[in-house]
Design an enzyme around this catalytic site. Sequence first.
Site, PDB file in Angstrom:
ATOM      1  CD  GLU A 187      11.079  30.960   6.147  1.00 18.05           C
ATOM      2  OE1 GLU A 187       9.933  31.167   6.605  1.00 18.05           O
ATOM      3  OE2 GLU A 187      11.976  31.814   6.095  1.00 18.05           O
ATOM      4  CB  THR A 192      11.358  32.543   1.538  1.00 13.21           C
ATOM      5  OG1 THR A 192      12.609  32.394   0.858  1.00 13.21           O
ATOM      6  CG2 THR A 192      11.494  32.039   2.956  1.00 13.21           C
ATOM      7  CG  ASN A 205      -2.669  43.362   9.210  1.00  8.58           C
ATOM      8  OD1 ASN A 205      -3.439  43.489   8.257  1.00  8.58           O
ATOM      9  ND2 ASN A 205      -1.454  42.859   9.058  1.00  8.58           N
ATOM     10  CB  SER A 258       6.915  23.282  10.045  1.00  9.54           C
ATOM     11  OG  SER A 258       6.743  24.458  10.825  1.00  9.54           O
ATOM     12  NE  ARG A 298      25.327  25.554   6.722  1.00  8.96           N
ATOM     13  CZ  ARG A 298      26.341  26.299   7.155  1.00  8.96           C
ATOM     14  NH1 ARG A 298      26.344  27.611   6.908  1.00  8.96           N
ATOM     15  NH2 ARG A 298      27.329  25.759   7.830  1.00  8.96           N
ATOM     16  CG  HIS A 337       8.001  27.679  10.757  1.00  9.48           C
ATOM     17  ND1 HIS A 337       7.688  26.719   9.824  1.00  9.48           N
ATOM     18  CD2 HIS A 337       8.512  28.722  10.056  1.00  9.48           C
ATOM     19  CE1 HIS A 337       7.985  27.158   8.614  1.00  9.48           C
ATOM     20  NE2 HIS A 337       8.502  28.375   8.732  1.00  9.48           N
ATOM     21  CE  LYS A 356      -1.771  38.871   8.904  1.00  2.27           C
ATOM     22  NZ  LYS A 356      -0.291  38.945   8.844  1.00  2.27           N
ATOM     23  NE  ARG A 369       3.310  44.883   3.477  1.00  2.00           N
ATOM     24  CZ  ARG A 369       3.860  45.881   4.151  1.00  2.00           C
ATOM     25  NH1 ARG A 369       3.084  46.804   4.711  1.00  2.00           N
ATOM     26  NH2 ARG A 369       5.174  45.948   4.292  1.00  2.00           N
ATOM     27  CG  ASP A 424       9.690  42.677   3.673  1.00  2.12           C
ATOM     28  OD1 ASP A 424       8.803  42.973   4.499  1.00  2.12           O
ATOM     29  OD2 ASP A 424      10.536  41.771   3.860  1.00  2.12           O
ATOM     30  CG  PHE A 480      18.177  38.443   8.664  1.00  5.68           C
ATOM     31  CD1 PHE A 480      18.485  38.935   7.408  1.00  5.68           C
ATOM     32  CD2 PHE A 480      18.305  37.071   8.884  1.00  5.68           C
ATOM     33  CE1 PHE A 480      18.926  38.114   6.394  1.00  5.68           C
ATOM     34  CE2 PHE A 480      18.741  36.228   7.872  1.00  5.68           C
ATOM     35  CZ  PHE A 480      19.058  36.751   6.623  1.00  5.68           C
ATOM     36  CG  HIS A 524       7.025  31.752   2.061  1.00  5.50           C
ATOM     37  ND1 HIS A 524       7.557  32.654   2.952  1.00  5.50           N
ATOM     38  CD2 HIS A 524       7.009  30.561   2.703  1.00  5.50           C
ATOM     39  CE1 HIS A 524       7.854  32.045   4.087  1.00  5.50           C
ATOM     40  NE2 HIS A 524       7.538  30.762   3.954  1.00  5.50           N
TER      41      HIS A 524
END
Length: 292
Positions: A10, A41, A156, A8, A267, A261, A160, A100, A102, A211, A70
Amino acid sequence: MFNTPNVSFEFFPPKDKEGEANLLRTVSCLEAYRPSFASVTYGAGGSTREGTSRIIKRLAEESTLTPAAHLTCVGATREEINEIVRAWQAAGIKHIVALRGDAPAGAEKYQPHPNGYANAAELTAGLRKMGDFEISVGAYPDVHPDSPSVAADLENLKRKIDEGANRAITQYFFEADTFLRFRDLCTKAGINVPIVPGILPIIKFKTVLHFSKSCGAVIPKWIVDLFDGLDEDPETSQLVAAATASDLCMKLMTEGVEDFHFYTLNRSQLTSAICRRLGRRPHNAKCNLSNS
């Protein structure tokens, strides 16, 4: 001999018409690899909300891809988020990546909206009430930067999943053992949905360094040494990046991983090369890789 893995992709909403044209060229290249889905995203504070919706609808209408939108909790009430979801439902979008999100630019830390979903677990629960969505959530092999501990991070993630998420997609990482240790911890915690490794082909190493500081991904020293100076030698950098990511995926395949993913950064060339190395052959490719 391994089975050919599922893949998959993104993408992110481009900032201008030129970027959107480039994205559509990338899409026409990568859809030939028949991914399970393609996600788009959603910027911090909902900053790309309109762009995300536009690109998602274009993918649904103009490509063979199954789009996944997203969605974050940042800066919006529950009703505002629900309204976005209803619009996506009307457009035929059935897969949502619930996050959630940023903190928006200028904020020291994440603060939930007083009338919003507090976190991804609440958002997942809300989506489950709204429809029969396919729901993916985020997972962090190197621990989310806001988590106080590994145990808290796993708790956490389990919340979910317990609220109805179908899979977890991980933040990128660079060593197979990082993912395998995390997968074992998930199993021990009773998390029984697919944990899909997120793979970042390194296009520009300086960008990856930036990043990684914000998302908590660990860059091992051997990666730093390997890419030292290669931002000034893009052809060699691409060869090294394709080999590094392919080797990572193949090590994971020996441990039973069947889904990957890819964070494409809009690109196609590196992701295409890696898919071919993993045994996925393109069908009816419509692109010139040198331009995408």
